[in-house]
Scaffold this motif. Structure first.
Motif, mmCIF file in Angstrom:
data_model
loop_
_atom_site.group_PDB
_atom_site.id
_atom_site.type_symbol
_atom_site.label_atom_id
_atom_site.label_comp_id
_atom_site.label_asym_id
_atom_site.label_seq_id
_atom_site.Cartn_x
_atom_site.Cartn_y
_atom_site.Cartn_z
ATOM 1 N N ILE A 1 0.857 -1.184 0.000
ATOM 2 C CA ILE A 1 0.000 0.000 0.000
ATOM 3 C C ILE A 1 0.894 1.236 0.000
ATOM 4 O O ILE A 1 1.699 1.426 0.924
ATOM 5 N N ASP A 2 0.760 2.049 -1.026
ATOM 6 C CA ASP A 2 1.536 3.285 -1.122
ATOM 7 C C ASP A 2 0.771 4.398 -0.414
ATOM 8 O O ASP A 2 -0.307 4.802 -0.844
ATOM 9 N N ALA A 3 1.308 4.872 0.705
ATOM 10 C CA ALA A 3 0.643 5.901 1.521
ATOM 11 C C ALA A 3 1.221 7.283 1.276
ATOM 12 O O ALA A 3 1.149 8.156 2.150
ATOM 13 N N THR A 4 1.785 7.494 0.100
ATOM 14 C CA THR A 4 2.350 8.801 -0.237
ATOM 15 C C THR A 4 1.296 9.900 -0.056
ATOM 16 O O THR A 4 0.160 9.768 -0.520
ATOM 17 N N GLY A 5 1.684 10.970 0.668
ATOM 18 C CA GLY A 5 0.778 12.094 0.884
ATOM 19 C C GLY A 5 -0.266 11.864 1.955
ATOM 20 O O GLY A 5 -1.151 12.698 2.156
ATOM 21 N N LYS A 6 -0.155 10.740 2.681
ATOM 22 C CA LYS A 6 -1.173 10.411 3.685
ATOM 23 C C LYS A 6 -0.561 10.270 5.076
ATOM 24 O O LYS A 6 0.652 10.075 5.224
ATOM 25 N N VAL A 7 -1.421 10.359 6.079
ATOM 26 C CA VAL A 7 -1.032 10.115 7.470
ATOM 27 C C VAL A 7 -1.498 8.715 7.857
ATOM 28 O O VAL A 7 -2.650 8.345 7.604
ATOM 29 N N VAL A 8 -0.612 7.939 8.442
ATOM 30 C CA VAL A 8 -0.954 6.618 8.960
ATOM 31 C C VAL A 8 -0.865 6.684 10.480
ATOM 32 O O VAL A 8 0.163 7.093 11.025
ATOM 33 N N MET A 9 -1.944 6.311 11.142
ATOM 34 C CA MET A 9 -1.990 6.470 12.596
ATOM 35 C C MET A 9 -2.823 5.359 13.227
ATOM 36 O O MET A 9 -3.605 4.685 12.538
ATOM 37 N N PRO A 10 -2.697 5.152 14.539
ATOM 38 C CA PRO A 10 -3.563 4.176 15.212
ATOM 39 C C PRO A 10 -5.024 4.584 15.077
ATOM 40 O O PRO A 10 -5.352 5.769 14.996
ATOM 41 N N GLY A 11 -5.914 3.597 15.072
ATOM 42 C CA GLY A 11 -7.337 3.897 14.997
ATOM 43 C C GLY A 11 -7.827 4.542 16.281
ATOM 44 O O GLY A 11 -7.266 4.353 17.364
ATOM 45 N N PHE A 12 -8.906 5.318 16.152
ATOM 46 C CA PHE A 12 -9.531 5.907 17.328
ATOM 47 C C PHE A 12 -10.292 4.844 18.105
ATOM 48 O O PHE A 12 -10.882 3.931 17.528
ATOM 49 N N VAL A 13 -10.305 4.990 19.433
ATOM 50 C CA VAL A 13 -11.110 4.147 20.304
ATOM 51 C C VAL A 13 -12.203 5.034 20.897
ATOM 52 O O VAL A 13 -11.911 5.985 21.620
ATOM 53 N N ASP A 14 -13.454 4.744 20.569
ATOM 54 C CA ASP A 14 -14.576 5.534 21.085
ATOM 55 C C ASP A 14 -15.127 4.825 22.323
ATOM 56 O O ASP A 14 -15.710 3.755 22.218
ATOM 57 N N PRO A 15 -14.953 5.413 23.520
ATOM 58 C CA PRO A 15 -15.309 4.711 24.754
ATOM 59 C C PRO A 15 -16.738 4.911 25.232
ATOM 60 O O PRO A 15 -17.094 4.450 26.313
ATOM 61 N N HIS A 16 -17.589 5.599 24.428
ATOM 62 C CA HIS A 16 -18.959 5.851 24.887
ATOM 63 C C HIS A 16 -19.871 6.016 23.680
ATOM 64 O O HIS A 16 -19.928 7.084 23.079
ATOM 65 N N THR A 17 -20.559 4.951 23.311
ATOM 66 C CA THR A 17 -21.515 5.058 22.205
ATOM 67 C C THR A 17 -22.816 4.343 22.561
ATOM 68 O O THR A 17 -22.837 3.405 23.366
ATOM 69 N N HIS A 18 -23.901 4.821 21.964
ATOM 70 C CA HIS A 18 -25.201 4.156 22.003
ATOM 71 C C HIS A 18 -25.517 3.825 20.550
ATOM 72 O O HIS A 18 -26.181 4.580 19.849
ATOM 73 N N LEU A 19 -25.003 2.737 20.076
ATOM 74 C CA LEU A 19 -25.002 2.422 18.645
ATOM 75 C C LEU A 19 -26.314 1.804 18.164
ATOM 76 O O LEU A 19 -26.807 2.133 17.084
ATOM 77 N N VAL A 20 -26.855 0.898 18.959
ATOM 78 C CA VAL A 20 -28.015 0.115 18.506
ATOM 79 C C VAL A 20 -29.292 0.724 19.075
ATOM 80 O O VAL A 20 -29.581 0.613 20.267
ATOM 81 N N PHE A 21 -30.035 1.390 18.212
ATOM 82 C CA PHE A 21 -31.294 2.013 18.621
ATOM 83 C C PHE A 21 -32.104 2.355 17.383
ATOM 84 O O PHE A 21 -31.600 2.385 16.266
ATOM 85 N N ALA A 22 -33.371 2.646 17.607
ATOM 86 C CA ALA A 22 -34.245 3.181 16.565
ATOM 87 C C ALA A 22 -34.912 4.426 17.133
ATOM 88 O O ALA A 22 -35.057 4.557 18.347
ATOM 89 N N GLY A 23 -35.316 5.335 16.277
ATOM 90 C CA GLY A 23 -36.028 6.524 16.753
ATOM 91 C C GLY A 23 -35.129 7.706 16.990
ATOM 92 O O GLY A 23 -34.786 8.038 18.136
ATOM 93 N N SER A 24 -34.715 8.383 15.922
ATOM 94 C CA SER A 24 -33.918 9.594 16.061
ATOM 95 C C SER A 24 -34.779 10.708 16.652
ATOM 96 O O SER A 24 -36.011 10.696 16.542
ATOM 97 N N ARG A 25 -34.149 11.711 17.274
ATOM 98 C CA ARG A 25 -34.904 12.695 18.042
ATOM 99 C C ARG A 25 -34.615 14.140 17.600
ATOM 100 O O ARG A 25 -34.493 15.044 18.427
ATOM 101 N N GLU A 26 -34.540 14.349 16.282
ATOM 102 C CA GLU A 26 -34.296 15.701 15.797
ATOM 103 C C GLU A 26 -35.407 16.656 16.209
ATOM 104 O O GLU A 26 -35.170 17.864 16.370
ATOM 105 N N PHE A 27 -36.618 16.112 16.404
ATOM 106 C CA PHE A 27 -37.758 16.961 16.765
ATOM 107 C C PHE A 27 -37.561 17.672 18.099
ATOM 108 O O PHE A 27 -38.230 18.672 18.397
ATOM 109 N N GLU A 28 -36.642 17.170 18.934
ATOM 110 C CA GLU A 28 -36.416 17.788 20.236
ATOM 111 C C GLU A 28 -35.695 19.130 20.130
ATOM 112 O O GLU A 28 -35.697 19.908 21.090
ATOM 113 N N LEU A 29 -35.084 19.400 18.996
ATOM 114 C CA LEU A 29 -34.349 20.649 18.851
ATOM 115 C C LEU A 29 -35.266 21.851 19.080
ATOM 116 O O LEU A 29 -34.887 22.819 19.752
#
Length: 278
Positions: free
Chosen positions: A62-90
């Motif tokens: 893999i040629d990474a010319t012009g790119k940054v290679v770094m460790p992946g981010f670790v997200d320590p707080h997510t609520h991933l599995v759900f239904a029902g977005s709440r844009e109406f609360e705005l």
């Protein structure tokens, strides 16, 4: 010349984070140990070498010319599995309604809980994949995923089983947290629901999660109720985590210290003593 499965070369910047294996603070956060024009050799799924001009024969290059290679981010707080977005609360927020005001009007957690309970496993899984794809696109490679939008034994199990399936099927590594105590469902008193979380849910979910979390907050769960839940979780091998002190200072930070929580989130209103105890 040694061989490797993947050779990433010519990275404009290769961020290695070489140094102590512990969280970095203050000026330490600027010490990223960057290698200019760096390369990485990967063999059997593990990084075996980093540096400049590595002498490896890569099966895939893999040629990474012009790119940054770094460790992946670790997200320590997510609520991933759900239904029902709440844009109406705005609109409600713009009118000055508080988080708890919105919750009492059927918004907030309860709106999402109702929609999540109704959603099929297939729908929740597909929504989860879309969210994970977006996270991966922006560099996240590991994330903690909480339940908590089920608030019944059946629905909490459904969410945690989907977490496991997502971990098996998606490139992002998922670590599950049981957050059955995210709120008290309207059909129970808080004390009755705490008993359900401990005596009915925990024995069934203990093998599907690594952590146990609780929302320790005014009009949600008290410090005593939260402690009861977290201590019960520890008996089932679940490491404690805490949501606390987002709206008022309940003493949640001190609770986190007392039960040995691996993390405590929000803490917007925590007192200085509680923070120091952590």
């Amino acid at each position: 010349m040694e061989t490797c499965n993947i050779l990433v070369k010519n990275a404009n910047e290769l961020i290695t984070l070489k140094g102590p294996n512990e969280p970095r603070t203050k000026k330490e956060m600027n010490n990223l140990s960057i290698i200019k024009k760096g390369s990485i050799a990967i063999k059997d799924g593990k990084i075996v070498d980093v540096g400049k001009n590595l002498n490896y024969k890569g099966k895939e290059i893999i040629d990474a010319t012009g790119k940054v290679v770094m460790p992946g981010f670790v997200d320590p707080h997510t609520h991933l599995v759900f239904a029902g977005s709440r844009e109406f609360e705005l609109d409600m927020k713009l009118k000055g309604y508080s988080y708890m005001d919105i919750l009492k009007k059927g918004g907030g957690i309860f709106h999402t809980v109702n929609e999540t309970r109704k959603a099929s496993e297939k729908s929740l899984f597909e929504q989860g994949v879309k969210r994970l794809n977006n996270m991966l696109r922006h560099g996240t490679t590991t994330c903690e995923v909480k339940s908590g939008y089920g608030l019944s034994t059946e629905a909490e199990l459904k969410i945690l089983k989907i977490n496991r399936k997502l971990d098996e099927k998606h490139p992002i590594e998922i670590v599950s947290t049981f957050l059955g105590a995210h709120a008290t469902p309207r059909e129970y008193s808080a004390n009755d629901y705490v008993d359900i979380v401990i005596n009915e849910m925990m024995p069934k979910i203990k093998d599907l999660a690594s952590f146990c979390d609780v929302f320790c907050e005014k009009d949600v769960f008290t410090v005593n109720q939260s402690k009861k839940i977290l201590e019960a979780g520890k008996k089932h091998g679940l490491i404690p985590k805490v949501h606390a002190d987002e709206i008022v200072d309940t003493g949640g930070a001190n609770l986190a210290a007392e039960v040995g929580a691996i993390s405590a989130d929000h803490l917007l209103r925590s007192n200085e003593k509680g923070v120091k105890n952590m």
